[in-house]
Scaffold this active site. Structure first.
Site, short mmCIF file in Angstrom:
data_model
loop_
_atom_site.label_atom_id
_atom_site.label_comp_id
_atom_site.label_asym_id
_atom_site.label_seq_id
_atom_site.Cartn_x
_atom_site.Cartn_y
_atom_site.Cartn_z
N GLU A 186 0.73 -1.41 0.03
CA GLU A 186 -0.38 0.07 -0.12
C GLU A 186 1.18 1.36 -0.23
O GLU A 186 0.68 1.96 -1.04
CB GLU A 186 -0.83 -0.05 1.07
CG GLU A 186 -2.32 -0.31 1.27
CD GLU A 186 -1.78 -2.51 1.59
OE1 GLU A 186 -0.74 -2.77 1.97
OE2 GLU A 186 -3.25 -3.03 1.24
N HIS A 227 -10.61 -4.55 10.70
CA HIS A 227 -10.73 -4.22 9.42
C HIS A 227 -12.91 -3.35 9.65
O HIS A 227 -13.25 -3.41 8.99
CB HIS A 227 -11.42 -5.61 8.58
CG HIS A 227 -10.44 -6.15 8.36
ND1 HIS A 227 -9.35 -6.58 8.69
CD2 HIS A 227 -10.03 -6.61 7.22
CE1 HIS A 227 -8.22 -7.30 8.65
NE2 HIS A 227 -8.70 -7.29 6.61
#
Lengths: 327, 330
Positions: free
Chosen positions: A60, A129
Site C-alpha cells: 500500500e 477491519h
C-alpha cells in the site's frame, strides 16, 4: 429509470471518466485480473487493458506513492484500497505528500488523485477491519473527503473527484456495494462540498453520511409513525463541510441529532456541533446530540458489534431527547 | 590519467561544483546569522554527484530528492537567486517562500522537489517514472535518497514494483555514511547498499561519488537503460558530507581523520587539477570563474535580502488549486 447497485455506479463513474480522459488510470490490489476484491472494477481490464487497469502487489505504501508521483506528472490516478483500514499503511503518502505537494512547491505541482475504497464496519470483521476514518482525513488541509453509499450520489461525486485537481479521499462501504438505487443513464456530475436533504421535515434535523444514512432514514420513518417530522441530511462530502445546509435546516427545526460511524473524539459530529452552535445558537431549542460508534475497538462477537455501531432505536431515543419527550 | 571527457565538460564541472560549494558555504554563514531558519542540510562534499549527473542526463529528464536538495536543485537549473530567496522565505523563492530549505521545486526545470520524509520520495520518483512510461516518453527519472532511507520499507516495495513494471528510473543512494548520526554499519548487516537491488533482480552498482567521471559514467549507463526501456537501475554513490547532518549537528560521531581522508579526494580539487594539468585553462581563467561564482552567490544574497516576504494573503493559497475553497477560519 433503471436501478443499479453501488458497485456498478462507481464502475460507471470510472469508466466514463477513463473514456473521456486518457490520463486517468486505476491502480490497486486485485483491480484487474480478479475484477476487484468487491467487483467494483469488474470488466474494466477487458475494456481498458493492463496499461490502465493495474494490479499491484500488496504494497500500500509503495503503490500509493507511485500514484502520488504519477499525479505530480500529468496523470490522474485512481488508487483503490481494498479497505481504508489498509490505507493506514499509506497514510504518510496521503497526508505528508499528496496533501502537501501543491503548497510545498508554491503552487507549481498539483496532485490530482483519487484514493478510494470501502470504509467502516462490515459485519463481524474484528478490530482491524472495521474502522471509519473520515474525520482523520477531513482534518488535513489539502485533502477533500467524500463518504457515501448512495449509488446516485456516489457516481456523480466520483466523477467530480476524478476531475478535481486536488487529492480526494473517497470512502465507500463494503456492505453497501449491492445497494440498489435509481441512476440515470445520462451523464451527470454532483459537486463536491454539497450536502443533500434526503427527507424533508420540520421537528428535528438528523445529519448523517455513508451507511449510517440508513439508520438515520429508518429512524425518521419510525419517528413519523409517532408524528415526529424529521429532516434528514446526507453530508456526502465531509471536507469541505456544507454546514450551511445544516444551519438552514436547524433554523427551521431548532433541533439537531448527528448519526455517524466515527469514534466520538474529534469526530465529524464534533466539528458540526461547534459550527452549528456558533452560527445558529439562537435557533437551538436543545443541546445538539450525537450517536457515534462506541469509544472502543470493534470486537468480534455479534452482540458486541451491534452495541458498537449506531442503530435505529438509539437514534430514535436521541431525537426524543432533543424534543424533550418522555423516553 | 586519460579521460573520455573534454575541456568543456571539466570546466562545466568545475564551475557548477564551485557554485554549489560557495552557495552552501554562504548558506551556512547566513544560517549562523539567523538569516536562514528552519532545518538546513548542506551539500558540501557531495557536489560531484550533482555535476556528474548533469552531464549524463537531458534537460527534460526528471530529478527528485530528499531534503538535502540545494545542490541538485541548482545543478538542475534553478537559479542561485531563486534558491537563496527560498532559504530566506521570500516570495521570489523557487517555492514562493512556502517550501524552505527542504522543499525546493521547479516545474519548469523538472525538479520534483526536495522532500522531508525519509524515503517518501523513493515512491514519488517511481510514480513520476510511471507517468513517463504511461505517456510513452523517453524521459528518465533520477530519484535520490540517502543511506538512511535505504532502510525504509518504501525502498523494498518500490524496487519490487519498479522492476516488475520496468519503470524508466535511476534510483541513487547518496551514501554519505551517516543517517544523521548513525553510521551505515550500525543500521544493517548489509553494508553494500547497492546489493539491495539484487533481491529484486534490478541492476545495481557502486560508484565513487568523489569522482565526476565515475558518477557520469554510472548515471549515463543507467539513464540509457531507462530510455531504452531496459528498466530501473540502482546506484549506490559513495560520498561524504563535510558538514554535519544539519546546521545543528556538530558531527561528533565521526573522526577528524575520516573527514580529512575524504577532503583529500575533494572533487573540486580533482577537477581543477585535471584542468590545469591538461592546460585547458590558465590560472587567470580559473580566477575569472572563481570571481564569477563569487559574484553569483553574492548577488543571490542581495536578491534574497531585497525580495519581499510573501503577502499575508498567501496563507490561504496553494493548499487547493480551487481559489474559492471554503477554509475554516474560526
Amino acid at each position: 429509470m433503471r436501478t443499479i447497485p453501488l458497485r456498478q455506479a462507481l464502475r460507471e463513474a470510472m469508466e466514463e471518466e477513463m473514456r473521456r480522459d486518457n490520463s486517468v488510470f486505476l491502480m490497486g490490489e486485485e483491480v484487474a485480473q480478479y475484477n476487484g476484491a468487491y467487483k467494483v472494477s469488474q470488466g474494466m481490464l477487458d475494456e481498458f487493458g493492463d496499461k490502465r487497469i493495474i494490479d499491484t502487489p500488496i504494497s500500500e505504501l509503495g503503490f500509493t506513492a507511485i500514484g502520488v508521483g504519477a499525479a505530480m506528472n500529468n496523470t490522474r490516478p485512481i488508487i483503490e484500497f481494498m479497505t481504508w483500514n489498509f490505507a493506514e499503511l499509506a497514510l504518510d503518502q496521503i497526508v505528508n505528500h499528496a496533501a502537501k505537494i501543491l503548497s510545498m512547491s508554491g503552487g507549481q505541482f498539483s496532485c490530482p488523485i483519487v484514493f478510494r475504497g470501502p470504509n467502516g464496519s462490515a459485519g463481524q470483521l474484528g478490530a482491524q477491519h472495521s474502522q471509519a476514518f473520515e474525520n482523520w482525513y477531513a482534518n488535513v488541509p489539502g485533502l477533500k473527503v467524500i463518504s457515501t453509499m448512495n449509488p446516485y450520489d456516489a457516481k456523480g461525486l466520483l466523477k467530480s473527484a476524478i476531475r478535481d485537481n486536488d487529492p480526494v479521499v473517497f470512502m465507500e462501504s463494503e456492505i453497501a456495494y449491492g445497494e440498489m438505487a435509481e441512476v440515470p443513464e445520462e451523464e451527470y456530475l454532483i459537486p463536491i462540498g454539497k450536502a443533500d436533504v434526503k427527507r424533508n421535515g420540520t421537528d428535528v434535523t438528523i445529519v448523517s453520511y455513508n451507511k449510517m444514512m440508513k439508520v438515520a432514514m429508518t429512524a425518521a420513518e419510525e419517528l413519523a409513525k409517532e408524528n415526529i417530522s424529521a429532516e434528514v441530511i446526507d453530508l456526502r462530502t465531509i471536507r469541505p463541510l456544507d454546514w450551511q445546509t445544516i444551519a438552514e435546516s436547524v433554523k427551521k427545526t431548532n433541533r439537531l441529532v448527528i448519526v455517524e460511524e466515527q469514534w466520538p473524539f474529534g469526530s465529524v459530529s464534533s466539528e458540526i456541533t461547534y459550527r452549528i452552535q456558533k452560527e445558529v445558537f439562537d435557533y437551538l431549542d436543545a443541546p445538539i446530540l450525537r450517536i457515534c460508534s462506541a469509544d472502543t475497538n470493534m470486537h468480534y462477537a455479534s452482540n458486541l458489534v451491534a452495541a458498537h455501531i449506531p442503530d435505529v432505536p438509539r437514534t430514535v431515543k436521541l431525537v426524543k431527547e432533543v424534543l424533550y419527550m418522555k423516553k | 590519467m586519460p579521460t573520455p571527457f573534454g575541456k568543456e565538460t571539466y570546466l562545466y564541472w568545475y564551475e557548477i561544483m564551485l557554485l554549489l560549494r560557495k552557495f552552501e558555504e554562504k548558506a551556512g554563514q547566513l544560517y549562523g546569522m539567523q538569516k536562514i531558519r528552519g532545518f538546513c542540510h548542506l551539500y558540501i562534499g557531495q557536489e560531484a554527484i550533482a555535476a556528474g549527473m548533469m552531464t549524463a542526463i537531458r534537460d527534460d529528464d526528471n530529478v527528485i530528492t530528499a531534503y538535502r536538495d540545494h545542490g541538485l536543485a541548482i545543478a538542475k537549473g534553478i537559479t542561485a537567486n531563486a534558491c537563496m530567496a527560498e532559504l530566506y522565505g521570500k516570495a521570489t523563492g523557487c517555492s514562493k517562500g512556502k517550501g524552505g530549505s527542504m522543499h525546493f521545486f521547479s516545474k519548469e526545470k523538472r525538479f520534483f522537489g526536495g522532500h522531508g520524509i525519509v524515503g517518501g520520495q523513493i515512491g514519488l520518483g517511481a510514480g513520476i517514472a510511471f507517468a513517463e512510461q504511461y505517456q510513452n516518453t523517453d524521459r528518465a527519472t533520477i530519484c535520490y535518497f540517502g543511506d538512511g532511507a535505504a532502510r525504509q520499507g518504501m525502498l523494498h516495495e518500490v524496487f519490487n514494483m519498479a522492476v516488475l513494471w520496468q519503470l524508466p528510473i535511476v534510483f541513487i543512494c547518496e551514501n554519505n555514511h551517516y543517517a544523521m548520526g548513525t553510521s551505515v554499519e550500525r543500521t544493517s548487516k548489509v553494508l553494500d547498499i547497492y546489493r539491495l537491488a539484487d533481491a529484486y533482480d534490478m541492476p545495481g552498482d557502486s560508484v565513487d561519488g568523489m569522482s565526476c567521471e565515475e558518477v557520469h559514467k554510472g548515471i549515463d549507463r543507467a539513464v540509457r537503460r531507462a530510455r531504452e526501456k531496459g528498466g530501473p537501475t540502482f546506484l549506490e554513490i559513495k560520498t561524504y558530507r563535510y558538514r554535519g547532518h544539519s546546521m545543528s549537528d556538530p558531527a561528533k560521531y565521526r573522526t577528524k581523520e575520516e573527514l580529512e581522508e575524504y577532503k583529500e579526494k575533494d572533487p573540486i580539487n580533482q577537477v581543477l587539477k585535471m584542468i590545469l594539468d591538461s592546460k585547458w585553462a590558465t590560472q587567470e581563467d580559473i580566477d575569472l570563474i572563481n570571481e564569477k561564482v563569487k559574484t553569483e552567490v553574492e548577488e543571490s544574497v542581495k536578491f534574497a535580502e531585497e525580495s519581499p516576504l510573501p503577502d499575508d494573503s498567501e496563507l490561504y493559497k496553494d493548499i487547493y488549486t480551487d481559489e474559492n475553497y471554503p477554509y475554516i477560519t474560526d
